[in-house]
Design an enzyme around this catalytic site. Structure first.
Site, PDB file in Angstrom:
ATOM      1  N   GLY A   1       0.960  -1.348   0.071  1.00 14.66           N
ATOM      2  CA  GLY A   1       0.097  -0.104   0.063  1.00 14.66           C
ATOM      3  C   GLY A   1       0.639   1.478  -0.085  1.00 14.66           C
ATOM      4  N   ASN A   2       0.101   2.290  -0.388  1.00 16.92           N
ATOM      5  CA  ASN A   2       1.121   3.464  -0.384  1.00 16.92           C
ATOM      6  C   ASN A   2       1.595   3.874   0.961  1.00 16.92           C
ATOM      7  OD1 ASN A   2       1.730   6.134  -1.232  1.00 16.92           O
ATOM      8  ND2 ASN A   2      -0.386   6.589  -2.250  1.00 16.92           N
ATOM      9  N   ILE A   3       2.411   5.049   0.963  1.00 16.06           N
ATOM     10  CA  ILE A   3       3.032   5.579   2.434  1.00 16.06           C
ATOM     11  C   ILE A   3       1.731   5.876   3.144  1.00 16.06           C
ATOM     12  CG2 ILE A   3       4.597   7.106   3.153  1.00 16.06           C
ATOM     13  CD1 ILE A   3       5.925   7.342   0.174  1.00 16.06           C
ATOM     14  N   ALA A   4       1.868   5.446   4.490  1.00 18.31           N
ATOM     15  CA  ALA A   4       0.996   6.016   5.455  1.00 18.31           C
ATOM     16  C   ALA A   4      -0.491   5.363   5.211  1.00 18.31           C
ATOM     17  CB  ALA A   4       1.074   7.339   5.735  1.00 18.31           C
ATOM     18  N   SER A   5      -0.504   4.342   4.473  1.00 20.86           N
ATOM     19  CA  SER A   5      -1.826   3.657   4.207  1.00 20.86           C
ATOM     20  C   SER A   5      -2.379   2.931   5.325  1.00 20.86           C
ATOM     21  CB  SER A   5      -1.779   2.703   2.954  1.00 20.86           C
ATOM     22  OG  SER A   5      -0.708   1.924   2.903  1.00 20.86           O
TER      23      SER A   5
ATOM     24  N   GLU B   1       5.862  -6.344   5.566  1.00 22.41           N
ATOM     25  CA  GLU B   1       5.499  -5.127   5.136  1.00 22.41           C
ATOM     26  C   GLU B   1       6.149  -4.877   3.671  1.00 22.41           C
ATOM     27  OE1 GLU B   1       5.037  -0.517   6.582  1.00 22.41           O
ATOM     28  OE2 GLU B   1       6.426  -1.741   7.713  1.00 22.41           O
TER      29      GLU B   1
ATOM     30  N   THR C   1      -0.099  -0.715  10.961  1.00 22.16           N
ATOM     31  CA  THR C   1      -1.088  -0.891  12.009  1.00 22.16           C
ATOM     32  C   THR C   1      -1.715  -2.147  11.721  1.00 22.16           C
ATOM     33  OG1 THR C   1      -1.508   1.593  11.792  1.00 22.16           O
ATOM     34  CG2 THR C   1      -3.167   0.387  12.610  1.00 22.16           C
TER      35      THR C   1
ATOM     36  N   LYS D   1      -0.214   0.155   6.717  1.00 19.14           N
ATOM     37  CA  LYS D   1       0.474  -1.235   6.704  1.00 19.14           C
ATOM     38  C   LYS D   1       0.868  -1.536   7.995  1.00 19.14           C
ATOM     39  CE  LYS D   1       3.325   0.265   3.547  1.00 19.14           C
ATOM     40  NZ  LYS D   1       2.805   1.576   3.797  1.00 19.14           N
TER      41      LYS D   1
HETATM   42  N1  LIG Z   1      -7.601   3.645   9.750  1.00 19.25           N
HETATM   43  C1  LIG Z   1      -7.106   4.542  10.184  1.00 19.25           C
HETATM   44  N2  LIG Z   1      -7.525   5.824  10.246  1.00 19.25           N
HETATM   45  C2  LIG Z   1      -6.776   6.809  10.690  1.00 19.25           C
HETATM   46  N3  LIG Z   1      -5.337   6.691  11.080  1.00 19.25           N
HETATM   47  C3  LIG Z   1      -4.712   5.721  10.657  1.00 19.25           C
HETATM   48  C4  LIG Z   1      -5.448   4.532  10.390  1.00 19.25           C
HETATM   49  N4  LIG Z   1      -4.389   3.585  10.259  1.00 19.25           N
HETATM   50  C5  LIG Z   1      -3.350   4.077  10.776  1.00 19.25           C
HETATM   51  N5  LIG Z   1      -3.535   5.457  10.952  1.00 19.25           N
HETATM   52  C6  LIG Z   1      -2.483   6.224  11.252  1.00 19.25           C
HETATM   53  O1  LIG Z   1      -1.889   6.756  10.442  1.00 19.25           O
HETATM   54  C7  LIG Z   1      -0.322   6.906  10.255  1.00 19.25           C
HETATM   55  C8  LIG Z   1       0.181   5.990   9.108  1.00 19.25           C
HETATM   56  O2  LIG Z   1      -0.135   4.473   9.510  1.00 19.25           O
HETATM   57  P1  LIG Z   1       1.034   3.310   9.324  1.00 19.25           P
HETATM   58  O3  LIG Z   1       0.292   2.276   9.833  1.00 19.25           O
HETATM   59  O4  LIG Z   1       2.091   3.737   9.983  1.00 19.25           O
HETATM   60  O5  LIG Z   1       1.027   3.505   7.771  1.00 19.25           O
HETATM   61  P2  LIG Z   1       2.207   2.828   7.010  1.00 19.25           P
HETATM   62  O6  LIG Z   1       3.002   1.584   7.710  1.00 19.25           O
HETATM   63  O7  LIG Z   1       1.352   2.197   5.800  1.00 19.25           O
HETATM   64  O8  LIG Z   1       3.008   3.818   6.557  1.00 19.25           O
HETATM   65  C9  LIG Z   1      -0.217   6.552  11.692  1.00 19.25           C
HETATM   66  O9  LIG Z   1      -0.024   7.701  12.707  1.00 19.25           O
HETATM   67  C10 LIG Z   1      -1.360   5.678  12.101  1.00 19.25           C
HETATM   68  O10 LIG Z   1      -1.269   5.719  13.552  1.00 19.25           O
HETATM   69  C1  LIG Z   2      10.023   0.456  -0.176  1.00 22.55           C
HETATM   70  C2  LIG Z   2      10.356   1.883  -0.190  1.00 22.55           C
HETATM   71  C3  LIG Z   2       9.958   2.833   0.557  1.00 22.55           C
HETATM   72  N1  LIG Z   2      10.571   4.230   0.461  1.00 22.55           N
HETATM   73  C4  LIG Z   2      10.114   5.421   1.375  1.00 22.55           C
HETATM   74  C5  LIG Z   2       8.759   5.732   1.190  1.00 22.55           C
HETATM   75  C6  LIG Z   2       8.330   6.080   2.695  1.00 22.55           C
HETATM   76  O1  LIG Z   2       8.792   7.418   2.841  1.00 22.55           O
HETATM   77  C7  LIG Z   2       9.134   4.930   3.406  1.00 22.55           C
HETATM   78  C8  LIG Z   2       8.251   3.875   3.837  1.00 22.55           C
HETATM   79  O2  LIG Z   2       7.221   4.515   4.671  1.00 22.55           O
HETATM   80  P1  LIG Z   2       6.025   3.568   4.932  1.00 22.55           P
HETATM   81  O3  LIG Z   2       5.272   4.289   5.810  1.00 22.55           O
HETATM   82  O4  LIG Z   2       6.391   2.192   5.421  1.00 22.55           O
HETATM   83  O5  LIG Z   2       5.251   3.596   3.489  1.00 22.55           O
HETATM   84  O6  LIG Z   2      10.453   4.727   2.697  1.00 22.55           O
HETATM   85  C9  LIG Z   2      11.264   4.616  -0.758  1.00 22.55           C
HETATM   86  O7  LIG Z   2      11.618   5.615  -0.876  1.00 22.55           O
HETATM   87  N2  LIG Z   2      11.866   3.595  -1.585  1.00 22.55           N
HETATM   88  C10 LIG Z   2      11.398   2.160  -1.431  1.00 22.55           C
HETATM   89  O8  LIG Z   2      11.592   1.430  -2.237  1.00 22.55           O
END
Ligand SMILES: Nc1ncnc2c1ncn2[C@@H]1O[C@H](COP(=O)(O)OP(=O)(O)O)[C@@H](O)[C@H]1O
Ligand SMILES: Cc1cn([C@H]2C[C@H](O)[C@@H](COP(=O)(O)O)O2)c(=O)[nH]c1=O
Length: 272
Positions: free
Chosen positions: A68-72, A144, A76, A74
């Site tokens: 999934g996208n960044i901050a999607s 992840e 969590t 994953k």
């Molecule tokens: N369903 C959700 N609704 C709102 N905030 C969320 C949700 N899931 C995760 N977050 C918050 O969004 C941010 C990014 O989540 P995270 O799990 O770190 O994403 P990823 O690992 O994909 O980058 C964190 O601050 C997390 O607490």
């Molecule tokens: C795999 C990969 C990641 N990145 C960068 C993108 C984000 O800034 C972080 C990963 O954060 P996430 O919250 O787990 O999505 O790393 C990149 O630049 N290049 C890559 O291949």
């Protein structure tokens, strides 16, 4: 509460097989928990594994990659499943990308992608490969992302947006092609957390990782498009496993409910 989940059918990538001859380093690796799958292997092992280096016992464990996208969401999602005793969770090695012998290639890449993109992506590729090849401790591994998304999404994004010189892209592609042709990287299921780029932008700002403060919405839109091309439209790169799509724009409570609803489907990956 009803939620919409799609299971997209498999289209396994079968990379060309290669026979290993006389490379002593690799022989040592084979002795230390790896084996070479016979080139004529047809059954009882993973599709596409023939002629490749495979970790011992790996064909009996299930590997699920959460994409999934960044901050999607994953991390969590992985945190949620880490409470299940039969599941081992591997998060992205981001701490390594932020600190390799005192250097921060992630920050450097965001400051000047043209100069440092190759540096970060070479290290991401290495650390992802290391994750894939590490010994599996439980019947099911959830990890992840993958070496595949590092290449098909992030390297591709840098190159397509003109932020990676063609020669850097060529060298990274040669490395990636060699790795996937010669080493078996088992993936049984991809769980795709499908979000809108806007949701990710909000969550990214809330998480507030120092290096990522410069990320604009447009960057997340490009990453989103590449994920959709790869896993939904299937117009870009081979998809190494079936894809379970989970809509992930919902609030945390609803997401946890969806994860619970999909637990059986996810764990069924160990029976594939
Ligand atoms: N369903 C959700 N609704 C709102 N905030 C969320 C949700 N899931 C995760 N977050 C918050 O969004 C941010 C990014 O989540 P995270 O799990 O770190 O994403 P990823 O690992 O994909 O980058 C964190 O601050 C997390 O607490
Ligand atoms: C795999 C990969 C990641 N990145 C960068 C993108 C984000 O800034 C972080 C990963 O954060 P996430 O919250 O787990 O999505 O790393 C990149 O630049 N290049 C890559 O291949």
């Amino acid at each position: 509460m009803s939620v919409c989940v799609t299971l997209v059918s498999a289209r396994r990538a079968v990379a060309p097989a290669c026979l290993w001859t006389g490379w002593s380093g690799w022989r040592k690796a084979c002795a230390g928990g790896f084996r070479l799958v016979p080139s004529r292997a047809r059954s009882g092992t993973r599709p596409g594994a023939a002629g490749k280096l495979l970790r011992d016992g790996e064909d009996r464990k299930a590997v699920i990659c959460v994409e999934g996208n960044i901050a999607s969401g994953k991390t969590t999602c992985l945190e949620y499943f880490s409470k299940t005793s039969s599941i081992e969770v591997l998060t992205e090695p981001i701490s390594k990308w932020r600190d390799v012998r005192g250097h921060n290639p992630l920050a450097l890449m965001y400051q000047d992608p043209l100069r440092w993109g190759i540096t970060l992506q070479t290290y991401v590729q290495l650390t992802m490969l290391d994750r894939h090849l590490s010994a599996v401790a439980a019947p099911v591994r959830m990890m992840e992302r993958s070496i595949f998304s590092a290449k098909y999404i992030f390297v591709e994004n840098l190159f397509r947006s003109g932020k990676m010189p063609e020669v850097d892209y060529a060298v990274l592609s040669e490395w990636f092609d060699w790795i996937t042709a010669n080493i078996c990287i088992p993936v049984d299921l991809i769980v795709y957390l499908q979000t809108s780029p806007q949701t990710c932008h909000e969550r990214l700002k809330q998480r507030c990782r120092e290096e990522e403060k410069v990320i604009p919405l447009e960057y997340l839109e490009s990453i989103h498009q590449l994920y959709e091309e790869w896993l939904i439209r299937r117009t870009s790169w081979p998809v190494p496993a079936p894809v379970l799509v989970i809509p992930a724009d919902h609030n945390l409570q609803r997401m946890l409910h969806q994860y619970e609803e999909n637990r059986a489907k996810i764990l069924a990956a160990s029976c594939l």
